[in-house]
Design an enzyme around this catalytic site. Structure first.
Site, PDB file in Angstrom:
ATOM      1  N   GLY A  11      22.971   7.186  35.171  1.00 45.58           N
ATOM      2  CA  GLY A  11      22.635   8.499  35.711  1.00 45.58           C
ATOM      3  C   GLY A  11      23.521   9.039  36.817  1.00 45.58           C
ATOM      4  O   GLY A  11      23.175  10.045  37.434  1.00 45.58           O
ATOM      5  N   ASP A  61      26.028   7.458  25.968  1.00 42.15           N
ATOM      6  CA  ASP A  61      25.125   8.572  25.667  1.00 42.15           C
ATOM      7  C   ASP A  61      23.799   7.956  25.226  1.00 42.15           C
ATOM      8  O   ASP A  61      23.746   7.301  24.181  1.00 42.15           O
ATOM      9  CB  ASP A  61      25.756   9.434  24.566  1.00 42.15           C
ATOM     10  CG  ASP A  61      24.832  10.560  24.102  1.00 42.15           C
ATOM     11  OD1 ASP A  61      23.664  10.606  24.550  1.00 42.15           O
ATOM     12  OD2 ASP A  61      25.284  11.386  23.291  1.00 42.15           O
ATOM     13  N   VAL A  62      22.738   8.161  26.015  1.00 42.41           N
ATOM     14  CA  VAL A  62      21.453   7.496  25.702  1.00 42.41           C
ATOM     15  C   VAL A  62      20.786   8.041  24.436  1.00 42.41           C
ATOM     16  O   VAL A  62      19.801   7.471  23.969  1.00 42.41           O
ATOM     17  CB  VAL A  62      20.439   7.556  26.878  1.00 42.41           C
ATOM     18  CG1 VAL A  62      20.946   6.754  28.063  1.00 42.41           C
ATOM     19  CG2 VAL A  62      20.098   8.994  27.263  1.00 42.41           C
ATOM     20  N   ILE A  89      17.860   9.384  34.845  1.00 46.55           N
ATOM     21  CA  ILE A  89      18.290  10.330  33.811  1.00 46.55           C
ATOM     22  C   ILE A  89      17.144  11.272  33.481  1.00 46.55           C
ATOM     23  O   ILE A  89      16.017  10.815  33.288  1.00 46.55           O
ATOM     24  CB  ILE A  89      18.642   9.558  32.518  1.00 46.55           C
ATOM     25  CG1 ILE A  89      19.843   8.648  32.743  1.00 46.55           C
ATOM     26  CG2 ILE A  89      18.881  10.514  31.366  1.00 46.55           C
ATOM     27  CD1 ILE A  89      20.135   7.747  31.546  1.00 46.55           C
ATOM     28  N   ALA A  92      16.045  18.780  30.583  1.00 50.35           N
ATOM     29  CA  ALA A  92      15.337  19.746  29.737  1.00 50.35           C
ATOM     30  C   ALA A  92      16.270  20.938  29.574  1.00 50.35           C
ATOM     31  O   ALA A  92      16.997  21.290  30.509  1.00 50.35           O
ATOM     32  CB  ALA A  92      14.032  20.183  30.388  1.00 50.35           C
ATOM     33  N   TYR A 154       8.911  24.130  36.712  1.00 44.92           N
ATOM     34  CA  TYR A 154       9.231  22.725  36.396  1.00 44.92           C
ATOM     35  C   TYR A 154       8.791  22.439  34.953  1.00 44.92           C
ATOM     36  O   TYR A 154       9.378  21.607  34.267  1.00 44.92           O
ATOM     37  CB  TYR A 154       8.602  21.764  37.403  1.00 44.92           C
ATOM     38  CG  TYR A 154       9.222  20.379  37.385  1.00 44.92           C
ATOM     39  CD1 TYR A 154      10.578  20.200  37.625  1.00 44.92           C
ATOM     40  CD2 TYR A 154       8.440  19.254  37.114  1.00 44.92           C
ATOM     41  CE1 TYR A 154      11.154  18.938  37.604  1.00 44.92           C
ATOM     42  CE2 TYR A 154       9.000  17.981  37.100  1.00 44.92           C
ATOM     43  CZ  TYR A 154      10.355  17.832  37.348  1.00 44.92           C
ATOM     44  OH  TYR A 154      10.916  16.576  37.314  1.00 44.92           O
ATOM     45  N   LYS A 161       7.652  13.979  33.034  1.00 43.65           N
ATOM     46  CA  LYS A 161       7.480  13.019  34.141  1.00 43.65           C
ATOM     47  C   LYS A 161       6.106  12.342  34.069  1.00 43.65           C
ATOM     48  O   LYS A 161       5.978  11.161  34.425  1.00 43.65           O
ATOM     49  CB  LYS A 161       7.682  13.694  35.498  1.00 43.65           C
ATOM     50  CG  LYS A 161       9.136  14.102  35.791  1.00 43.65           C
ATOM     51  CD  LYS A 161      10.132  12.941  35.716  1.00 43.65           C
ATOM     52  CE  LYS A 161      11.493  13.310  36.298  1.00 43.65           C
ATOM     53  NZ  LYS A 161      12.516  12.267  36.052  1.00 43.65           N
ATOM     54  N   ARG A 191      19.089  18.050  46.581  1.00 40.56           N
ATOM     55  CA  ARG A 191      20.033  19.007  45.986  1.00 40.56           C
ATOM     56  C   ARG A 191      21.135  18.311  45.186  1.00 40.56           C
ATOM     57  O   ARG A 191      22.290  18.255  45.600  1.00 40.56           O
ATOM     58  CB  ARG A 191      20.624  19.924  47.057  1.00 40.56           C
ATOM     59  CG  ARG A 191      21.026  21.277  46.469  1.00 40.56           C
ATOM     60  CD  ARG A 191      21.539  22.237  47.483  1.00 40.56           C
ATOM     61  NE  ARG A 191      20.575  22.526  48.549  1.00 40.56           N
ATOM     62  CZ  ARG A 191      20.745  23.479  49.459  1.00 40.56           C
ATOM     63  NH1 ARG A 191      21.838  24.213  49.449  1.00 40.56           N
ATOM     64  NH2 ARG A 191      19.841  23.679  50.374  1.00 40.56           N
ATOM     65  N   LEU A 193      23.241  17.858  41.333  1.00 36.65           N
ATOM     66  CA  LEU A 193      23.847  18.765  40.354  1.00 36.65           C
ATOM     67  C   LEU A 193      22.761  19.476  39.543  1.00 36.65           C
ATOM     68  O   LEU A 193      22.791  20.690  39.352  1.00 36.65           O
ATOM     69  CB  LEU A 193      24.773  17.965  39.435  1.00 36.65           C
ATOM     70  CG  LEU A 193      25.621  18.728  38.426  1.00 36.65           C
ATOM     71  CD1 LEU A 193      26.596  19.654  39.143  1.00 36.65           C
ATOM     72  CD2 LEU A 193      26.381  17.758  37.531  1.00 36.65           C
TER      73      LEU A 193
HETATM   74  O1  0WE Z   1      13.561  16.505  37.832  1.00 32.10           O
HETATM   75  C1  0WE Z   1      14.203  17.345  38.428  1.00 32.10           C
HETATM   76  C2  0WE Z   1      15.377  18.049  37.762  1.00 32.10           C
HETATM   77  C3  0WE Z   1      15.349  17.891  36.291  1.00 32.10           C
HETATM   78  C4  0WE Z   1      16.211  18.819  35.483  1.00 32.10           C
HETATM   79  C5  0WE Z   1      16.968  19.873  35.996  1.00 32.10           C
HETATM   80  C6  0WE Z   1      17.712  20.669  35.147  1.00 32.10           C
HETATM   81  C7  0WE Z   1      18.514  21.842  35.626  1.00 32.10           C
HETATM   82  C8  0WE Z   1      19.643  22.211  34.693  1.00 32.10           C
HETATM   83  C9  0WE Z   1      16.197  18.627  34.137  1.00 32.10           C
HETATM   84  N1  0WE Z   1      16.911  19.391  33.285  1.00 32.10           N
HETATM   85  C10 0WE Z   1      17.664  20.397  33.767  1.00 32.10           C
HETATM   86  N2  0WE Z   1      18.365  21.144  32.866  1.00 32.10           N
HETATM   87  C11 0WE Z   1      19.280  22.078  33.242  1.00 32.10           C
HETATM   88  O2  0WE Z   1      19.864  22.786  32.389  1.00 32.10           O
HETATM   89  N3  0WE Z   1      13.837  17.687  39.686  1.00 32.10           N
HETATM   90  C12 0WE Z   1      12.706  17.018  40.314  1.00 32.10           C
HETATM   91  C13 0WE Z   1      14.505  18.731  40.468  1.00 32.10           C
HETATM   92  C14 0WE Z   1      13.810  20.006  40.163  1.00 32.10           C
HETATM   93  O3  0WE Z   1      14.059  20.674  39.034  1.00 32.10           O
HETATM   94  C15 0WE Z   1      13.252  21.799  39.037  1.00 32.10           C
HETATM   95  C16 0WE Z   1      12.464  21.814  40.183  1.00 32.10           C
HETATM   96  C17 0WE Z   1      12.806  20.644  40.911  1.00 32.10           C
HETATM   97  C18 0WE Z   1      12.226  20.192  42.197  1.00 32.10           C
HETATM   98  C19 0WE Z   1      13.135  22.823  38.084  1.00 32.10           C
HETATM   99  C20 0WE Z   1      12.240  23.846  38.309  1.00 32.10           C
HETATM  100  C21 0WE Z   1      11.457  23.861  39.447  1.00 32.10           C
HETATM  101  C22 0WE Z   1      11.557  22.841  40.401  1.00 32.10           C
END
Ligand code: 0WE
Length: 254
Positions: A11, A61-62, A89, A92, A154, A161, A191, A193
């Site tokens: 990851g 690549d998982v 990892i 979405a 989210y 999760k 914060r 990527l």
């Molecule tokens: O688990 C996460 C991030 C997970 C994530 C983030 C992205 C952004 C770019 C999974 N897939 C993608 N796909 C993309 O194209 N977090 C806990 C951080 C996070 O993500 C959010 C949050 C928080 C906090 C998304 C929406 C609202 C809050």
């Protein structure tokens, strides 16, 4: 604390990755580490990993069973066995994190669950025989409070999760008899990527700073220290749990 232990970390994408915070902490505690990466971030990850003594990295690549098989064959060749597996990892499709949850497509649901949840089951199954060779091991994955509270946008990641945390409990039950522990760390927003591209992320960080008991945000290095504990012998009787590293945010009702 991890002298003589060998670990595999999934990851790392760049220096802000939670997986990198964990990798650095484990290496500082004396662990010998291997890292996998997505092809597109190979140069970045190889550069980071070159700063650690005795660590190496290779692509995996998982979603590709053959690549996962190869990864564990490589680890078995290089290490002979495995003590530590770090799974950091999640993914979405962007559109699933924008509108309403009720509009989640079947395809976005499948992708989120496959990459963010099934990958842990698969990696745990592959790691288990290598950990048994070492008399046991410890698996750590990353989760978020969005698994049981609603955070706008989210969406399907919250459902993923929730499934991931349940997966931790079922894996803990299956692998416990082999002295393999499985735990999750629930981190406050960091914060990375993945997070940087989310509209409104700075607002979330500000809310945590104003609301969490410790009145500050979470750093990847702090998650790394919690992971160090969980994979160390100090946590030898801890399995199937979710441990929060979130400035205490999760205890608040308002
Ligand atoms: O688990 C996460 C991030 C997970 C994530 C983030 C992205 C952004 C770019 C999974 N897939 C993608 N796909 C993309 O194209 N977090 C806990 C951080 C996070 O993500 C959010 C949050 C928080 C906090 C998304 C929406 C609202 C809050």
């Amino acid at each position: 604390m991890l002298q003589g232990k060998q670990g595999l970390v999934f990851g790392v994408a760049n220096r802000r990755s939670i997986a990198w915070g964990i990798g650095q902490a484990l290496a500082n505690a004396g662990a010998r580490l291997a890292f996998t990466y997505q092809d597109r971030v190979g140069d970045t990850v190889n550069e980071l990993v070159s700063t650690l003594p005795d660590a190496f990295a290779f692509p995996c690549d998982v979603l590709d069973d053959a690549q996962v098989d190869e990864a564990f064959e490589r680890v078995e060749r290089e290490f002979g066995g495995l003590d530590i597996l770090v799974h950091s990892i999640a993914f979405a499709p962007r559109e699933a994190l924008e509108g309403l949850f009720v509009d989640t497509s079947r395809d976005a649901f499948r992708t989120a669950m496959d990459i963010s949840v099934y990958s842990l089951i698969h990696l745990a199954r592959k790691a288990a025989p290598l950990m048994e060779k070492r008399g046991g091991g410890s698996i750590v994955t990353m989760t978020y409070l969005g698994s049981d509270r609603v955070f706008p946008k989210y969406n399907v990641m919250g459902v993923a999760k929730a499934a991931l945390e349940s997966t931790v409990r079922y894996l803990a039950s299956d692998l416990g008899p082999h002295n393999i522990r499985v735990n999750a760390i629930s981190a406050g927003p960091i914060r990375t990527l993945a997070a940087r591209s989310i509209h409104g992320f700075p607002k979330m960080e500000e809310h945590v700073r104003e609301t969490a008991p410790l009145r500050r945000n979470t750093e990847a290095a702090e998650v790394g220290d919690v992971a160090t504990f969980l994979v160390s012998d100090l946590a030898r009787n801890v399995t199937g749990t979710v441990l929060f590293c979130d400035s205490g945010y999760h205890v608040m009702g308002m």
